[in-house]
Motif scaffolding. Structure first.
Motif, PDB file in Angstrom:
ATOM      1  N   LYS A 183      60.320  10.236  28.387  1.00  0.00           N
ATOM      2  CA  LYS A 183      61.505  10.682  27.854  1.00  0.00           C
ATOM      3  C   LYS A 183      62.555  10.885  28.790  1.00  0.00           C
ATOM      4  CE  LYS A 183      59.147  14.065  25.732  1.00  0.00           C
ATOM      5  NZ  LYS A 183      57.709  13.807  26.113  1.00  0.00           N
ATOM      6  N   ASP A 186      63.607  20.937  27.813  1.00  0.00           N
ATOM      7  CA  ASP A 186      62.744  21.636  28.749  1.00  0.00           C
ATOM      8  C   ASP A 186      63.610  22.379  29.657  1.00  0.00           C
ATOM      9  OD1 ASP A 186      60.429  21.419  27.611  1.00  0.00           O
ATOM     10  OD2 ASP A 186      59.505  20.230  29.315  1.00  0.00           O
ATOM     11  N   PHE A 235      57.367  30.036  23.911  1.00  0.00           N
ATOM     12  CA  PHE A 235      58.029  28.923  24.530  1.00  0.00           C
ATOM     13  C   PHE A 235      58.442  28.030  23.303  1.00  0.00           C
ATOM     14  CE2 PHE A 235      57.697  24.466  24.907  1.00  0.00           C
ATOM     15  CZ  PHE A 235      58.391  24.122  25.911  1.00  0.00           C
ATOM     16  N   ARG A 236      57.832  27.920  22.136  1.00  0.00           N
ATOM     17  CA  ARG A 236      58.344  27.446  20.927  1.00  0.00           C
ATOM     18  C   ARG A 236      59.603  28.002  20.216  1.00  0.00           C
ATOM     19  NH1 ARG A 236      56.114  22.793  22.003  1.00  0.00           N
ATOM     20  NH2 ARG A 236      53.894  23.009  22.472  1.00  0.00           N
ATOM     21  N   GLU A 295      62.282  26.950  22.492  1.00  0.00           N
ATOM     22  CA  GLU A 295      62.580  25.413  22.204  1.00  0.00           C
ATOM     23  C   GLU A 295      63.417  25.348  21.028  1.00  0.00           C
ATOM     24  OE1 GLU A 295      58.877  23.364  21.472  1.00  0.00           O
ATOM     25  OE2 GLU A 295      59.686  21.628  22.539  1.00  0.00           O
ATOM     26  N   THR A 341      63.595  15.415  24.239  1.00  0.00           N
ATOM     27  CA  THR A 341      62.994  16.561  23.845  1.00  0.00           C
ATOM     28  C   THR A 341      61.678  16.759  24.575  1.00  0.00           C
ATOM     29  OG1 THR A 341      61.532  15.094  22.088  1.00  0.00           O
ATOM     30  CG2 THR A 341      64.015  16.216  21.565  1.00  0.00           C
ATOM     31  N   GLY A 342      61.039  17.846  24.370  1.00  0.00           N
ATOM     32  CA  GLY A 342      59.489  18.089  24.903  1.00  0.00           C
ATOM     33  C   GLY A 342      58.611  17.401  23.956  1.00  0.00           C
ATOM     34  N   ARG A 375      52.232  20.666  33.462  1.00  0.00           N
ATOM     35  CA  ARG A 375      52.485  20.562  32.028  1.00  0.00           C
ATOM     36  C   ARG A 375      51.118  21.596  31.449  1.00  0.00           C
ATOM     37  NH1 ARG A 375      54.381  15.877  33.505  1.00  0.00           N
ATOM     38  NH2 ARG A 375      56.306  14.877  32.356  1.00  0.00           N
ATOM     39  N   PRO A 376      51.367  22.691  31.068  1.00  0.00           N
ATOM     40  CA  PRO A 376      50.119  23.656  30.582  1.00  0.00           C
ATOM     41  C   PRO A 376      49.235  23.008  29.322  1.00  0.00           C
ATOM     42  CG  PRO A 376      52.414  24.523  29.825  1.00  0.00           C
ATOM     43  CD  PRO A 376      52.676  23.510  30.832  1.00  0.00           C
ATOM     44  N   LEU A 377      49.947  22.054  28.552  1.00  0.00           N
ATOM     45  CA  LEU A 377      49.122  21.749  27.334  1.00  0.00           C
ATOM     46  C   LEU A 377      48.549  20.131  27.947  1.00  0.00           C
ATOM     47  CD1 LEU A 377      51.134  22.437  24.477  1.00  0.00           C
ATOM     48  CD2 LEU A 377      49.422  23.574  25.226  1.00  0.00           C
ATOM     49  N   ARG A 428      49.809  14.679  16.599  1.00  0.00           N
ATOM     50  CA  ARG A 428      51.465  14.262  16.687  1.00  0.00           C
ATOM     51  C   ARG A 428      51.736  13.011  16.553  1.00  0.00           C
ATOM     52  NH1 ARG A 428      52.803  17.520  22.195  1.00  0.00           N
ATOM     53  NH2 ARG A 428      52.532  19.827  21.215  1.00  0.00           N
TER      54      ARG A 428
HETATM   55  C1  S3P Z   1      54.942  20.162  25.804  1.00  0.00           C
HETATM   56  C2  S3P Z   1      55.604  19.257  26.493  1.00  0.00           C
HETATM   57  C3  S3P Z   1      56.499  19.313  27.532  1.00  0.00           C
HETATM   58  C4  S3P Z   1      57.027  20.842  27.525  1.00  0.00           C
HETATM   59  C5  S3P Z   1      55.803  21.693  27.285  1.00  0.00           C
HETATM   60  C6  S3P Z   1      55.034  21.666  25.880  1.00  0.00           C
HETATM   61  C7  S3P Z   1      54.239  19.552  24.311  1.00  0.00           C
HETATM   62  O1  S3P Z   1      57.526  18.662  27.806  1.00  0.00           O
HETATM   63  O2  S3P Z   1      57.920  20.789  26.536  1.00  0.00           O
HETATM   64  O3  S3P Z   1      54.772  21.853  28.417  1.00  0.00           O
HETATM   65  O4  S3P Z   1      53.915  20.550  23.666  1.00  0.00           O
HETATM   66  O5  S3P Z   1      53.750  18.515  24.425  1.00  0.00           O
HETATM   67  P1  S3P Z   1      57.201  16.813  28.247  1.00  0.00           P
HETATM   68  O6  S3P Z   1      56.810  16.212  26.981  1.00  0.00           O
HETATM   69  O7  S3P Z   1      58.479  16.632  28.879  1.00  0.00           O
HETATM   70  O8  S3P Z   1      56.070  16.796  29.325  1.00  0.00           O
END
Ligand code: S3P
Length: 152
Positions: A13, A32, A56-57, A60, A77-78, A119-121, A135
């Motif tokens: 992105k 982000d 975080f959400r 966002e 977007t994230g 990226r935590p997730l 998703r």
């Molecule tokens: C997330 C993606 C990340 C960032 C956060 C959560 C997600 O952005 O917003 O870590 O839930 O997939 P990128 O898609 O730019 O890595």
């Protein structure tokens, strides 16, 4: 014109957004970055660790709200933007908005994000695959245009 880039982590992105915005003479806005500015933290990882994903959400959603009257921009977007309907409705608020889904197979994303620590997730591949499966239909649902990014 407003272009919204959606897609999973690693779909490109920001990488696509930069040249696209430049070619169209539009600003690139990264969700982000807005979230980070609102958070008083130094990284997305730190927000997740200290404040939790729910916070975080919230940030966002707040970031998307600030963009609802932005008419001329490319917005990266994230990856989780499609999980909260309100985010897309804020971002789509203006007429002349095009949502582009940067699609890629999970194997492609895994190759691109090998070793990623930001990226935590992404930290748990099994969980990330479940998120991806959840998703993928949502990205398709929201997209006006889908661009396949497996070969890049
Ligand atoms: C997330 C993606 C990340 C960032 C956060 C959560 C997600 O952005 O917003 O870590 O839930 O997939 P990128 O898609 O730019 O890595």
């Amino acid at each position: 014109m407003k272009i919204i880039l959606i897609g999973f982590m690693g779909s490109g992105k920001s990488a696509v957004g930069r040249p696209l915005a430049q070619a169209l003479g539009l600003a690139l806005i990264e969700s982000d970055e807005l979230v980070l500015r609102k958070s008083n933290r130094s990284s997305i990882n730190e927000i997740f660790k200290k404040d939790g994903e729910a916070r975080f959400r919230e940030l966002e959603i707040a970031a998307a709200k600030t963009l609802r009257h932005t008419a001329n921009a490319v917005i990266a977007t994230g990856g989780g933007a499609v999980m909260n309907q309100i985010i897309l409705s804020y971002l789509k608020n203006e007429p002349k908005t095009v949502i582009i889904y940067l699609a890629a197979a999970f194997a492609t994303l895994r190759r691109r994000l090998r070793g990623d620590q930001k990226r935590p997730l992404w930290a748990d591949t099994r969980q990330a695959r479940i998120l991806y499966q959840l998703r993928e239909p949502l990205y398709r649902h929201y997209a006006d245009i889908t661009v396949n990014r497996d070969k890049t």
